[in-house]
Scaffold this motif. Structure first.
Motif, PDB file in Angstrom:
ATOM      1  N   THR A 122     -18.865  22.668 -49.980  1.00 23.27           N
ATOM      2  CA  THR A 122     -19.017  21.364 -50.401  1.00 23.27           C
ATOM      3  C   THR A 122     -18.522  20.391 -52.158  1.00 23.27           C
ATOM      4  N   VAL A 123     -19.242  21.452 -52.929  1.00 25.86           N
ATOM      5  CA  VAL A 123     -18.820  20.654 -54.025  1.00 25.86           C
ATOM      6  C   VAL A 123     -17.386  20.573 -54.677  1.00 25.86           C
ATOM      7  N   GLY A 124     -16.573  21.811 -54.093  1.00 28.36           N
ATOM      8  CA  GLY A 124     -15.495  22.190 -54.153  1.00 28.36           C
ATOM      9  C   GLY A 124     -14.335  21.059 -53.429  1.00 28.36           C
ATOM     10  N   SER A 125     -14.363  20.412 -52.623  1.00 31.30           N
ATOM     11  CA  SER A 125     -13.536  19.841 -51.766  1.00 31.30           C
ATOM     12  C   SER A 125     -14.922  17.940 -53.001  1.00 31.30           C
ATOM     13  N   LEU A 126     -15.198  18.044 -52.982  1.00 30.71           N
ATOM     14  CA  LEU A 126     -16.127  16.956 -53.339  1.00 30.71           C
ATOM     15  C   LEU A 126     -15.533  16.655 -54.805  1.00 30.71           C
ATOM     16  N   ALA A 127     -14.789  17.274 -55.615  1.00 28.94           N
ATOM     17  CA  ALA A 127     -14.105  17.510 -56.763  1.00 28.94           C
ATOM     18  C   ALA A 127     -13.533  16.907 -56.353  1.00 28.94           C
ATOM     19  N   ILE A 128     -12.535  16.793 -55.330  1.00 26.60           N
ATOM     20  CA  ILE A 128     -10.448  16.180 -55.149  1.00 26.60           C
ATOM     21  C   ILE A 128     -11.081  14.855 -54.741  1.00 26.60           C
ATOM     22  N   GLU A 129     -12.563  14.692 -53.871  1.00 22.37           N
ATOM     23  CA  GLU A 129     -12.871  13.229 -52.690  1.00 22.37           C
ATOM     24  C   GLU A 129     -13.060  12.577 -54.334  1.00 22.37           C
ATOM     25  N   GLY A 130     -14.023  13.257 -55.491  1.00 23.11           N
ATOM     26  CA  GLY A 130     -14.383  11.749 -56.446  1.00 23.11           C
ATOM     27  C   GLY A 130     -13.452  11.702 -57.262  1.00 23.11           C
ATOM     28  N   VAL A 131     -11.731  12.790 -57.689  1.00 20.99           N
ATOM     29  CA  VAL A 131     -10.592  11.820 -58.455  1.00 20.99           C
ATOM     30  C   VAL A 131     -10.326  10.704 -57.809  1.00 20.99           C
ATOM     31  N   VAL A 132     -10.225  11.450 -56.626  1.00 19.42           N
ATOM     32  CA  VAL A 132      -9.247  10.586 -56.047  1.00 19.42           C
ATOM     33  C   VAL A 132      -9.345   8.873 -55.412  1.00 19.42           C
ATOM     34  N   SER A 133     -10.667   8.933 -55.237  1.00 19.66           N
ATOM     35  CA  SER A 133     -11.580   7.793 -55.135  1.00 19.66           C
ATOM     36  C   SER A 133     -12.062   6.975 -55.909  1.00 19.66           C
ATOM     37  N   GLY A 134     -12.307   7.432 -57.026  1.00 21.66           N
ATOM     38  CA  GLY A 134     -12.006   6.835 -59.083  1.00 21.66           C
ATOM     39  C   GLY A 134     -11.642   6.676 -59.204  1.00 21.66           C
ATOM     40  N   ILE A 135      -9.817   7.015 -58.975  1.00 20.84           N
ATOM     41  CA  ILE A 135      -8.397   6.241 -58.932  1.00 20.84           C
ATOM     42  C   ILE A 135      -8.448   5.167 -57.825  1.00 20.84           C
ATOM     43  N   MET A 136      -8.720   5.217 -56.970  1.00 25.43           N
ATOM     44  CA  MET A 136      -8.773   3.907 -56.146  1.00 25.43           C
ATOM     45  C   MET A 136      -9.154   2.012 -56.240  1.00 25.43           C
ATOM     46  N   LEU A 176      -9.895   7.025 -46.293  1.00 21.19           N
ATOM     47  CA  LEU A 176      -9.883   7.258 -47.337  1.00 21.19           C
ATOM     48  C   LEU A 176      -9.553   5.660 -47.407  1.00 21.19           C
ATOM     49  N   THR A 177      -8.656   5.551 -46.417  1.00 19.31           N
ATOM     50  CA  THR A 177      -7.551   3.904 -46.207  1.00 19.31           C
ATOM     51  C   THR A 177      -8.174   3.489 -44.988  1.00 19.31           C
ATOM     52  N   SER A 178      -9.012   3.846 -44.168  1.00 20.40           N
ATOM     53  CA  SER A 178     -10.029   3.684 -42.891  1.00 20.40           C
ATOM     54  C   SER A 178     -11.414   2.838 -43.328  1.00 20.40           C
ATOM     55  N   GLY A 179     -12.115   3.775 -44.622  1.00 23.88           N
ATOM     56  CA  GLY A 179     -12.705   3.255 -45.466  1.00 23.88           C
ATOM     57  C   GLY A 179     -12.572   1.710 -46.295  1.00 23.88           C
ATOM     58  N   VAL A 233     -19.753  -0.146 -55.438  1.00 26.03           N
ATOM     59  CA  VAL A 233     -20.499   1.694 -55.559  1.00 26.03           C
ATOM     60  C   VAL A 233     -20.735   2.003 -54.106  1.00 26.03           C
ATOM     61  N   THR A 234     -21.031   1.331 -53.428  1.00 28.34           N
ATOM     62  CA  THR A 234     -21.259   1.902 -51.879  1.00 28.34           C
ATOM     63  C   THR A 234     -19.785   2.836 -51.041  1.00 28.34           C
ATOM     64  N   PHE A 235     -18.820   2.177 -51.622  1.00 28.51           N
ATOM     65  CA  PHE A 235     -17.843   2.653 -51.196  1.00 28.51           C
ATOM     66  C   PHE A 235     -17.993   4.026 -51.990  1.00 28.51           C
ATOM     67  N   PHE A 236     -17.354   3.669 -53.005  1.00 28.33           N
ATOM     68  CA  PHE A 236     -17.673   5.077 -53.905  1.00 28.33           C
ATOM     69  C   PHE A 236     -18.413   6.568 -53.781  1.00 28.33           C
ATOM     70  N   LEU A 237     -19.149   5.589 -52.913  1.00 30.71           N
ATOM     71  CA  LEU A 237     -20.937   6.772 -52.720  1.00 30.71           C
ATOM     72  C   LEU A 237     -20.271   7.309 -51.579  1.00 30.71           C
ATOM     73  N   GLY A 238     -19.889   6.636 -51.010  1.00 31.62           N
ATOM     74  CA  GLY A 238     -19.153   7.181 -49.153  1.00 31.62           C
ATOM     75  C   GLY A 238     -18.448   8.326 -49.211  1.00 31.62           C
ATOM     76  N   CYS A 239     -17.255   7.780 -49.996  1.00 32.25           N
ATOM     77  CA  CYS A 239     -15.410   8.598 -50.056  1.00 32.25           C
ATOM     78  C   CYS A 239     -16.297  10.420 -50.668  1.00 32.25           C
TER      79      CYS A 239
END
Lengths: 266, 341
Positions: free
Chosen positions: A110-124, A29-32, A67-73
């Motif tokens: 994929t959906v399972g990890s997505l939930a975590i990814e969504g939350v983390v990137s959402g906060i960022m 995420l940081t590199s992104g 938005v692109t960054f979010f979707l990429g996460c």
């Protein structure tokens, strides 16, 4: 729905798995984020002295980047690596021993990890929003609803493409080249690299008839309010249609792929 | 009709051949050459419900290939397989529900979640009813001593713990048939014993059909009654372990304890045909002999003539010796079909 529970449990386990890899996810995420910052300054330089380019104001451009960054996460390299990894290290044959549909199982993970990814990137992103002024956030609740639906469809389309790319590893012995090629094509034709409006006419036409635009271009345009509400609804239907088509293609490709291991021993 | 029915099973792999060196690799890009390698060439096998069979053979004999075809993860080139009436490849999902499989070299546990949760996930995958799951899990925890590591993630387990957990994972859904591919590889003696006892109980008490491949012959003797030996993709022996031992374990050893003069013992060894005397320590020696040349009574009475024997013991014929000889091509086994067929 009967038989769905196993996939729900897999999704939950995958969520736990993602937490185990939180460090690498955050590094990713940081590199992104660094890429995002450099893109920000690049576009800032491009926009210097202009108010608009290819229908984008500087303010819209900033929003687009975010938005692109979010979707990429969502659906990170981790999910992608897991599919090809299973094939490359041969553990796919253990999956065949279980009463599981390979494609549904991978989607559940994929959906399972997505939930975590969504939350983390959402906060960022919320943090970023606070740090930068001049981001235009839609006011209409309808736009938000459409954006969320479009994001869900975007993930399904991306999964379809990532899944099929992963399956190519049944025929090649490495995943690097395949994945890099996938990323290059997706980035260009989805609008992740530059908005599609900046591309030459013929490339835009091409992008319109391909599924990639459903990943970034459509949800980002909805977020920016570039579509009227009915148009947006139509685009969302198109996205889901692509998701369904890609799912069927993935299913069909798996049949061929499974022959590859079951005939040649992987 | 047996639980497992195999007729004329064949598997041929196509292997790419490359000429040596860079030139060869480049040439291979344009003109591909392949050779055919026959891994399994025409196997017939019937396994009855509740049998425990050992499926052994040297590396590359075709054991794993057979197991992979039986479990449905490899499609046969020709021939027919029915596992409880199901074609394991065509009807993979149905087959998967009625079998369990443990591969010693690979784990089926999830690497990053605790063992307990791997089990819970399997419960949902196999749609095991809650009460049956609880009962099975509690039994396995007790019999396999898994209490200490249920909370650890897959990657933190030692090899012995991992194997026990894998075994439990393969059995939670009460499979009627269990394939064990080298389940004791690399384990210490205590864990091996634990696993053997567990598998034996599974077979004897629950009537689960067991098919075991292993290089550890103690596994075979502890668990199985029937032995199938495969070499070069063909079954070269199919019968009871007893029969193969009786027929082909030619060497026996008698251990003696008592007082003796070393020189007289050496003389005796020269007199006895096909026998060899080894002195282990003062007061203890053994005679190894070919039991088809000299009988055990003959050996004992001869030894009594030269030594003051206090005690003696005849060691059991060793299955290892027989199988080793078969692997080395030392003896030709006639195709015995005593059981099952």
């Amino acid at each position: 729905m009967k038989g769905a529970k196993k996939y729900v449990s897999m999704a939950v386990c995958s969520m736990q798995n993602s937490l185990a890899y939180r460090f690498s996810y955050i590094m990713n995420l940081t590199s992104g984020l660094i890429t995002l910052v450099s893109l920000f300054y690049l576009w800032k330089a491009v926009f210097r002295g202009r108010t608009e380019m290819a229908g984008f104001t500087w303010q819209e451009m900033q929003t687009y980047l975010l938005v692109t960054f979010f979707l990429g996460c969502l659906l990170s390299w981790y999910s992608e690596g897991r599919i090809s990894g299973k094939i490359l290290d041969g553990s796919v044959s253990l999956d065949l021993l279980k009463p599981l549909d390979f494609q549904k199982a991978r989607f559940a993970e994929t959906v399972g990890s997505l939930a975590i990814e969504g939350v983390v990137s959402g906060i960022m992103i919320t943090g970023l929003l606070g740090a930068t002024a001049g981001i235009s956030v839609p006011h209409s609740p309808l736009v938000w609803v459409q954006f969320l639906m479009s994001t869900a469809a975007s993930v399904m389309v991306k999964f379809g493409i990532v899944y099929m790319t992963g399956l190519i590893c049944f025929w090649t012995t490495g995943s690097f080249g395949v994945v890099w090629a996938r990323i290059a094509v997706t980035n260009l034709l989805s609008g992740a690299l530059v908005p599609l409006a900046f591309l030459p006419e013929w490339l835009q036409k091409l992008a319109e008839v391909l599924p990639f635009q459903a990943i970034v271009h459509v949800p980002a345009s909805i977020f920016l309010g570039k579509y009227s509400a009915p148009d947006a609804a139509g685009m969302i239907v198109l996205q889901f249609a692509w998701a369904a088509v890609l799912w069927m293609c993935g299913k069909w490709m798996w049949k061929g792929a499974v022959r590859q291991i079951t005939v040649h021993g992987g | 009709m047996g639980t497992i029915e195999v007729r004329g099973l064949k598997k041929v792999f196509r292997q790419a051949v490359k000429d040596p060196g860079l030139a060869g690799a480049i040439k291979h890009l344009f003109t591909r050459k392949f050779t055919e390698k026959t891994a399994v060439s025409g196997i017939d096998l019937t396994v009855e419900e509740g049998e425990a069979i050992a499926y052994v053979g040297p590396n590359g004999a075709g054991k794993s290939t057979t197991i992979k075809m039986l479990t449905g993860i490899l499609v046969p080139t020709s021939g027919e397989i029915r596992v409880m009436g199901v074609d394991p490849f065509r009807d993979r999902m149905r087959n998967a529900r009625q079998i369990g499989a443990v591969f010693g070299q690979r784990t089926q546990l999830w690497w990053d979640i605790p063992v307990r949760e791997s089990f819970a996930l399997l419960k949902d995958i196999y749609e095991i009813p809650e009460d049956r799951f609880r009962r099975n899990l509690n039994t396995f925890i007790e019999l396999l001593g898994m209490d200490e590591f249920l909370g650890l993630t897959g990657r933190k387990l030692s090899l012995g713990q991992r194997m026990r957990a894998d075994l439990a994972a393969a059995l939670l859904h009460d499979p009627k048939i269990v394939y064990l591919d080298e389940p004791t590889i690399g384990l210490d003696v205590a864990v091996k014993e634990n696993i053997r006892g567990f598998v034996r109980a599974l077979n004897r008490e629950l009537g689960t059909t067991i098919m075991l491949t292993t290089h550890d012959l103690k596994d075979i003797e502890d668990i199985c009654r029937r032995l199938v030996i495969i070499d070069h993709g063909r079954i070269i022996y199919d019968g009871t372990i007893e029969a193969v031992k009786d027929a082909f374990a030619t060497e026996r050893t008698i251990h003696f304890q008592g007082t003796f003069e070393e020189s007289r013992l050496r003389e005796l060894a020269d007199r006895l045909p096909a026998a060899e005397v080894t002195i282990h320590e003062p007061g203890h020696f053994s005679v190894r002999f070919n039991r088809f040349v000299t009988g055990a009574p003959e050996i004992t009475s001869q030894v009594m003539g030269v030594a003051e024997v206090a005690d003696f013991r005849i060691s059991e014929p060793d299955i290892e010796e027989v199988i080793r000889k078969v692997y080395e091509g030392g003896i030709e086994l006639p195709r015995l079909t005593g059981m099952g067929a």
